[in-house]
Scaffold this active site. Sequence first.
Site, PDB file in Angstrom:
ATOM      1  N   CYS A 370      42.073  48.477  37.798  1.00 37.63           N
ATOM      2  CA  CYS A 370      42.892  47.500  37.091  1.00 37.63           C
ATOM      3  C   CYS A 370      44.172  47.307  37.903  1.00 37.63           C
ATOM      4  CB  CYS A 370      43.189  47.926  35.657  1.00 37.63           C
ATOM      5  SG  CYS A 370      44.171  49.435  35.506  1.00 37.63           S
ATOM      6  N   HIS A 537      50.515  48.018  29.032  1.00 38.88           N
ATOM      7  CA  HIS A 537      51.313  48.928  29.842  1.00 38.88           C
ATOM      8  C   HIS A 537      51.952  48.117  30.966  1.00 38.88           C
ATOM      9  CE1 HIS A 537      47.133  48.911  31.325  1.00 38.88           C
ATOM     10  NE2 HIS A 537      47.661  48.920  32.535  1.00 38.88           N
TER      11      HIS A 537
END
Length: 614
Positions: A370, A537
Amino acid sequence: MKNAVQRFGKFLSAMVMPNIGAFIAWGLITALFIEKGWFPNAKLATMVDPMLKYILPVLIGYQGGKLVAGDRGGVIAVIAILGVICGSDEVMFMGAMAMGPFAGWVIKKFDKAAEGRIPAGFEMLVNNFSVGIIGMILAIIGYYLIGPVMTAILTVLTAGVDFLIGHSLLPLVSVFVEPAKVLFLNNAINHGIFTPIGGEQVQAAGKSIMYMIEANPGAGLGVLSAYWAFSKDKRTKDSAPGAIIIHFFGGIHEIYFPYVLMNPVVIIASIAGSACAVFYYSLFNIGLTGPASPGSIIAFLTMAPKGSTLAVLLGVVIAAVVSFLVAAPIIKMSNGKSLEEASDSVQNMKAASKGIAKKAGEIKKIVFACDAGMGSSAMGATKFRNRIKPLGLGITVINSSVDTVPADTDVVVCQEVLADRAAKSAPNAQLVTIKNFLQDEAIDGLYNKLAQGREEGAVSVKEQTEQAPSETEAKPMVMVREGIKLGQKSVSKEEAIAAAGNLLYELGYVEKEYIEAMQERERTVTTYLGMGVAIPHGTGDAKNKVKKTGIVLVQYPDGVDFGDEKAYLVFGIAGIGNEHLKLLGKITQVIDSQDNLDKLQTAGNVQDVLDMLK
């Protein structure tokens, strides 16, 4: 080049395929109620033109806008497409295919530019007026520019088709269409080109030959029948009757692709059969009233105009007979590869179009990647590692930032928007692109490939004792009571991310700037994982804003919209090194059970949540 065409064709078909039912409804109304229909009815026939001119293009455009920018993209696409429709006297399928995604792209760019700049309390006002104002502007552009341009393009294409028909050259199209089927490019051709032209012809003549070129099941029937009659391989011979039923009555043309690949020269048979049928149809001016999808004989005959059923059926017979006669000597003289080998070739080709081409036995390390490599990829890796552990393959599954994928990686799993960065980071690895890390067909396809390889002995079976470095290095940690907020009212995605970020900030895990980095991360690629879970996040650049590792949970019983999905559990994450991965692994194990997931989504007691995650 082939992959680019496949992606483009997949996008075109993704706009049309969800609306095939509407096309069939329109085709049936046309076949039944027009003046020359089965049951002429002047009143019911008045539905034909509005459906063709307005409903079908609007549905296509809405789907295109939605694919790009969700519901807002779909709404603005509808507004913009009305301008395209009104700016032309032609059926604007192609205009819808162009304007729908473009309108979605425009509103997506606007939303990105406006994010974080809208005063509190004015969000709904700005959201509604932006769609209205920009939609109006796009509708005007569509009326004066896109509509006329698409009319000119469609006029040229239609003239080209008329030229081919008038000079008996249309059968030559089969030279390209039949090989395209085996290369899985049929949707790009059928729904991207034939359907728009077919709609125009139906409006003018009540039928179109364009719907008969790709969907005719006769050519495949002839190939399969020849294998049934003349194959020297018993397994191939015995399998052909079942394949005929699936192909001819089910309309699943892919079933005969392995038989073509066994002897690639056999493609000549399907080309010849299809070309002869097209020649026959064009010679006697035969067409269908709507698309036959899937390409079953049932759907094919259902779309035949009144009085043309036998004529349409004869074209299928011609394709089958010619294909059979051409394929028979090729098969009788051939000693090609087995059906198993050909089936493997088809699976590899289908896998390649989905990003899963590497052989199972060659896969030793899989990396879930990611943007920052600290949240969604970690949970995805943990879930997949646990999933393949019973297979005993000895495959290492880890997570990483998409920009720092290890050089010895065999397969990289990442979200679609990160594909280019992943390819640059790991040029020698096979790329599997997904929409989310917890539930995705491509991940299921990768698992099935590994499982099949194990069963067939392509992968060595040994106890899998090697753990991902991220797990072995992780330090135990737990969530704190103050970091769990239950029963929150539904808010926007941005507000939910801000709430999780503020909670991290209030508990001393991060600096204030980290919250904006969380929003930036979401704008880059979604942190929605699937199964009602999101883990916002910060970006990789914001790691220096993390004071200490922490995870918080905000529960939304009624859900928060993350694109087309709803998140009920929003885990805010801040991590130093790999300290947070142990708990992420635990969270992944917990939510892997639907019962546990339901309990977390509806829990009313903080202690119950802590007990589940400890």
